[in-house]
Design an enzyme around this catalytic site. Structure first.
Site: not given
Ligand code: PMV
Length: 325
Positions: A99, A101, A104, A148
């Site tokens: 969680g 970012g 993971s 991801d």
């Molecule tokens: O923090 P993360 O890995 O959830 O990345 C979010 C990236 C955003 O551009 C803010 C949202 C998205 O869906 O691309």
């Protein structure tokens, strides 16, 4: 036993503007998740997640945490007509905080898929792994962009553009050592909330925010051109990270803690420092100068404790057999 490893990720450029169709650059990092699959011959297969302190016996209901893995097992059992409900144990270990970012859940999905595919004696087709992992990500996150799982599967640096017909992804391998410092703000984060806040701003100040998104997209495009032509000028990349961060601040996804970390990093020689991912918490990504990596690491570590020195990882999924645990 089978060991399957997949990296986490950082978004280096283009978060938020990517939602509006502009390019984002994300890189695999050397922090990774490992899925270890052993043949136990037991009546019921088991999945254990060490980071989530959770165990799932496959004859029981899966908890929410385990549902993405359940999806992988269902899809692979159906696709290859194999029984995975008995005989194996999969243990998940990770260097990536859930969680946070840093991708993971995607690295877990890719690592587990890779381990099972090897266990079934099949060739490791990365496109197929990526497809399965994306299905698991949908269970974990609703409608994820797919960035991801793509990074965790292929590694390297990716340019990602969201299109209605599906994402357009280009990959480049980064041969030079590309160091990255990550500082945990210690603040919880919600991608959903951050994206919704930016959406509100966009709806109210459409033209102005559109200019900001376009500029962020131009920054990402210009870094991509440099790197894919084999040039890596860290000074330029750092400057552009700083500009990108200023624009993220302008759309309201920074806060005083993030700014404090960024200011300390820059004051102590960082070439660039910015939010990575959704913002409002999570991690700050810092580009240290090549000759001061450990000095900067130490300064930040003394102050913030959860600081990671990592680098762009060339490889994505890696699966091998091992006789030792
Ligand atoms: O923090 P993360 O890995 O959830 O990345 C979010 C990236 C955003 O551009 C803010 C949202 C998205 O869906 O691309």
């Amino acid at each position: 036993m089978i060991v399957s490893e997949a990296p986490g990720k950082v978004i280096l450029f283009g978060e938020h503007s990517v939602v509006y169709g502009y390019p984002a650059l994300a890189a695999a990092i050397s922090l990774k998740t490992r899925a270890v699959l052993t043949e136990t011959g037991s009546r019921v297969s088991v999945v254990k997640s060490i980071p989530l302190s959770s165990t799932w016996q496959l004859d029981e209901e899966a908890s929410n945490d385990m549902k993405p893995i359940k999806r992988i097992i269902e899809l692979l059992s159906e696709e290859f007509d194999k029984n995975l409900k008995s005989g194996i144990e999969i243990t998940i270990e990770s260097e990536i905080k859930p969680g946070s970012g840093l991708g993971s859940s995607a690295s877990v999905a890719v690592a587990v898929t890779g381990a099972i595919i090897r266990y079934l004696g099949l060739d490791l087709d990365l496109d197929f792994v990526n497809k399965i992992a994306y299905e698991a990500e949908k269970i974990a996150h609703g409608t994820p962009s797919g960035i991801d799982n793509t990074i965790a599967t292929y590694g390297g640096l990716l340019k990602f553009i969201k299109k209605e017909s599906g994402p357009v992804v280009e990959k480049v391998s980064v041969d030079k050592n590309f160091p990255i410092l990550l500082v945990d703000t210690g603040l919880g984060r919600s991608t959903r909330v951050a994206v919704a806040n930016v959406r509100k701003l966009f709806e109210r100040y459409r033209e102005i925010t559109e200019h900001i998104f376009r500029t962020i997209g131009e920054i990402a495009e210009s870094v991509w051109r440099e790197i894919s032509s084999g040039r890596i000028d860290f000074k330029t990349i750092g400057d552009l990270m700083n500009i990108n961060h200023g624009l993220l601040n302008a759309i309201g996804v920074s806060n005083s803690k993030i700014e404090e970390i960024i200011n300390i990093a820059r004051k102590n020689g960082a070439l660039g420092a910015k939010i990575t991912g959704a913002g409002l918490g999570g991690y700050v990504v810092i580009l240290p100068p090549e000759d001061k990596i450990s000095t900067l690491y130490k300064i930040l570590k003394d102050k913030y404790k959860k600081v990671y020195l990592t680098s762009i990882a060339k490889t994505g999924l890696r699966v091998y057999e091992s006789t030792t645990s």
